[in-house]
Motif scaffolding. Structure first.
Motif, PDB file in Angstrom:
ATOM      1  N   TRP A  34      14.498  -6.332  -1.796  1.00 44.85           N
ATOM      2  CA  TRP A  34      15.461  -5.349  -1.296  1.00 44.85           C
ATOM      3  C   TRP A  34      14.814  -4.504  -0.194  1.00 44.85           C
ATOM      4  O   TRP A  34      15.406  -4.276   0.854  1.00 44.85           O
ATOM      5  N   GLY A  35      13.602  -4.028  -0.430  1.00 40.74           N
ATOM      6  CA  GLY A  35      12.905  -3.216   0.566  1.00 40.74           C
ATOM      7  C   GLY A  35      12.659  -3.987   1.851  1.00 40.74           C
ATOM      8  O   GLY A  35      12.794  -3.439   2.954  1.00 40.74           O
ATOM      9  N   ALA A  36      12.310  -5.256   1.741  1.00 40.34           N
ATOM     10  CA  ALA A  36      12.087  -6.073   2.934  1.00 40.34           C
ATOM     11  C   ALA A  36      13.382  -6.231   3.731  1.00 40.34           C
ATOM     12  O   ALA A  36      13.369  -6.151   4.966  1.00 40.34           O
ATOM     13  N   MET A  37      14.487  -6.429   3.050  1.00 41.73           N
ATOM     14  CA  MET A  37      15.764  -6.575   3.749  1.00 41.73           C
ATOM     15  C   MET A  37      16.210  -5.259   4.386  1.00 41.73           C
ATOM     16  O   MET A  37      16.794  -5.246   5.469  1.00 41.73           O
ATOM     17  N   GLU A  38      15.932  -4.132   3.719  1.00 36.40           N
ATOM     18  CA  GLU A  38      16.243  -2.822   4.320  1.00 36.40           C
ATOM     19  C   GLU A  38      15.435  -2.623   5.608  1.00 36.40           C
ATOM     20  O   GLU A  38      15.963  -2.179   6.618  1.00 36.40           O
ATOM     21  N   PHE A  39      14.157  -2.952   5.557  1.00 39.02           N
ATOM     22  CA  PHE A  39      13.294  -2.818   6.725  1.00 39.02           C
ATOM     23  C   PHE A  39      13.766  -3.726   7.852  1.00 39.02           C
ATOM     24  O   PHE A  39      13.855  -3.306   9.007  1.00 39.02           O
ATOM     25  N   TYR A  40      14.101  -4.961   7.518  1.00 37.39           N
ATOM     26  CA  TYR A  40      14.576  -5.914   8.518  1.00 37.39           C
ATOM     27  C   TYR A  40      15.905  -5.450   9.122  1.00 37.39           C
ATOM     28  O   TYR A  40      16.098  -5.528  10.334  1.00 37.39           O
ATOM     29  N   GLY A  41      16.788  -4.938   8.294  1.00 35.37           N
ATOM     30  CA  GLY A  41      18.078  -4.450   8.790  1.00 35.37           C
ATOM     31  C   GLY A  41      17.915  -3.265   9.731  1.00 35.37           C
ATOM     32  O   GLY A  41      18.598  -3.171  10.753  1.00 35.37           O
ATOM     33  N   GLU A  42      17.009  -2.349   9.399  1.00 37.76           N
ATOM     34  CA  GLU A  42      16.764  -1.207  10.278  1.00 37.76           C
ATOM     35  C   GLU A  42      16.141  -1.661  11.597  1.00 37.76           C
ATOM     36  O   GLU A  42      16.460  -1.126  12.651  1.00 37.76           O
ATOM     37  N   THR A  43      15.279  -2.650  11.553  1.00 35.51           N
ATOM     38  CA  THR A  43      14.657  -3.173  12.768  1.00 35.51           C
ATOM     39  C   THR A  43      15.710  -3.788  13.682  1.00 35.51           C
ATOM     40  O   THR A  43      15.701  -3.550  14.892  1.00 35.51           O
ATOM     41  N   ILE A  44      16.615  -4.552  13.121  1.00 36.81           N
ATOM     42  CA  ILE A  44      17.683  -5.162  13.914  1.00 36.81           C
ATOM     43  C   ILE A  44      18.574  -4.091  14.515  1.00 36.81           C
ATOM     44  O   ILE A  44      18.951  -4.158  15.689  1.00 36.81           O
ATOM     45  N   ASP A  45      18.909  -3.072  13.710  1.00 36.50           N
ATOM     46  CA  ASP A  45      19.786  -2.000  14.171  1.00 36.50           C
ATOM     47  C   ASP A  45      19.135  -1.234  15.322  1.00 36.50           C
ATOM     48  O   ASP A  45      19.782  -0.932  16.320  1.00 36.50           O
ATOM     49  N   GLN A  46      17.857  -0.900  15.204  1.00 28.65           N
ATOM     50  CA  GLN A  46      17.160  -0.166  16.261  1.00 28.65           C
ATOM     51  C   GLN A  46      17.058  -0.996  17.533  1.00 28.65           C
ATOM     52  O   GLN A  46      17.193  -0.477  18.634  1.00 28.65           O
ATOM     53  N   ALA A  48      19.174  -3.267  18.527  1.00 27.39           N
ATOM     54  CA  ALA A  48      20.499  -3.327  19.134  1.00 27.39           C
ATOM     55  C   ALA A  48      20.811  -2.033  19.883  1.00 27.39           C
ATOM     56  O   ALA A  48      21.405  -2.055  20.962  1.00 27.39           O
ATOM     57  N   VAL A  49      20.398  -0.894  19.331  1.00 27.76           N
ATOM     58  CA  VAL A  49      20.638   0.389  19.996  1.00 27.76           C
ATOM     59  C   VAL A  49      19.807   0.482  21.273  1.00 27.76           C
ATOM     60  O   VAL A  49      20.279   0.939  22.316  1.00 27.76           O
ATOM     61  N   GLN A  50      18.549   0.030  21.232  1.00 28.51           N
ATOM     62  CA  GLN A  50      17.690   0.090  22.403  1.00 28.51           C
ATOM     63  C   GLN A  50      18.191  -0.824  23.519  1.00 28.51           C
ATOM     64  O   GLN A  50      18.068  -0.499  24.684  1.00 28.51           O
ATOM     65  N   GLN A  51      18.786  -1.938  23.175  1.00 26.38           N
ATOM     66  CA  GLN A  51      19.284  -2.848  24.190  1.00 26.38           C
ATOM     67  C   GLN A  51      20.669  -2.451  24.668  1.00 26.38           C
ATOM     68  O   GLN A  51      21.173  -3.015  25.636  1.00 26.38           O
ATOM     69  N   GLY A  52      21.291  -1.511  24.008  1.00 26.81           N
ATOM     70  CA  GLY A  52      22.611  -1.049  24.421  1.00 26.81           C
ATOM     71  C   GLY A  52      23.724  -2.024  24.093  1.00 26.81           C
ATOM     72  O   GLY A  52      24.732  -2.055  24.772  1.00 26.81           O
ATOM     73  N   THR A  53      23.556  -2.818  23.047  1.00 27.52           N
ATOM     74  CA  THR A  53      24.582  -3.807  22.701  1.00 27.52           C
ATOM     75  C   THR A  53      25.629  -3.242  21.752  1.00 27.52           C
ATOM     76  O   THR A  53      26.638  -3.899  21.505  1.00 27.52           O
ATOM     77  N   ILE A  54      25.406  -2.052  21.210  1.00 24.93           N
ATOM     78  CA  ILE A  54      26.379  -1.459  20.282  1.00 24.93           C
ATOM     79  C   ILE A  54      27.342  -0.604  21.101  1.00 24.93           C
ATOM     80  O   ILE A  54      26.928   0.267  21.866  1.00 24.93           O
ATOM     81  N   GLU A  55      28.617  -0.886  20.948  1.00 25.56           N
ATOM     82  CA  GLU A  55      29.639  -0.115  21.669  1.00 25.56           C
ATOM     83  C   GLU A  55      30.427   0.716  20.674  1.00 25.56           C
ATOM     84  O   GLU A  55      30.748   0.270  19.592  1.00 25.56           O
ATOM     85  N   ASN A  56      30.723   1.954  21.057  1.00 24.42           N
ATOM     86  CA  ASN A  56      31.522   2.825  20.187  1.00 24.42           C
ATOM     87  C   ASN A  56      32.964   2.792  20.565  1.00 24.42           C
ATOM     88  O   ASN A  56      33.447   2.689  21.573  1.00 24.42           O
TER      89      ASN A  56
END
Length: 56
Positions: A34-46, A48-56
């Protein structure tokens, strides 16, 4: 004549220390996964935000 066996002797196995160790080991492995998946999910999310691929 049928042989009478007491219920405490007819059991397949005892619930004891070994069963507790197996259950605790499984719980620890599940928590690590569970902890590994949380870490991986946060890495993917960050990323995506840095690349500007998330649109509001």
């Amino acid at each position: 004549m049928a042989k009478t066996i007491p219920s405490w002797r007819a059991r397949q196995g005892h619930r004891g220390y070994q069963v507790l160790l197996v259950l605790l080991g499984a719980l620890i492995l599940a928590a690590l996964a569970w902890g590994a998946m949380e870490f991986y999910g946060e890495t993917i999310d960050q990323r995506a935000v840095q690349q500007g691929t998330i649109e509001n």
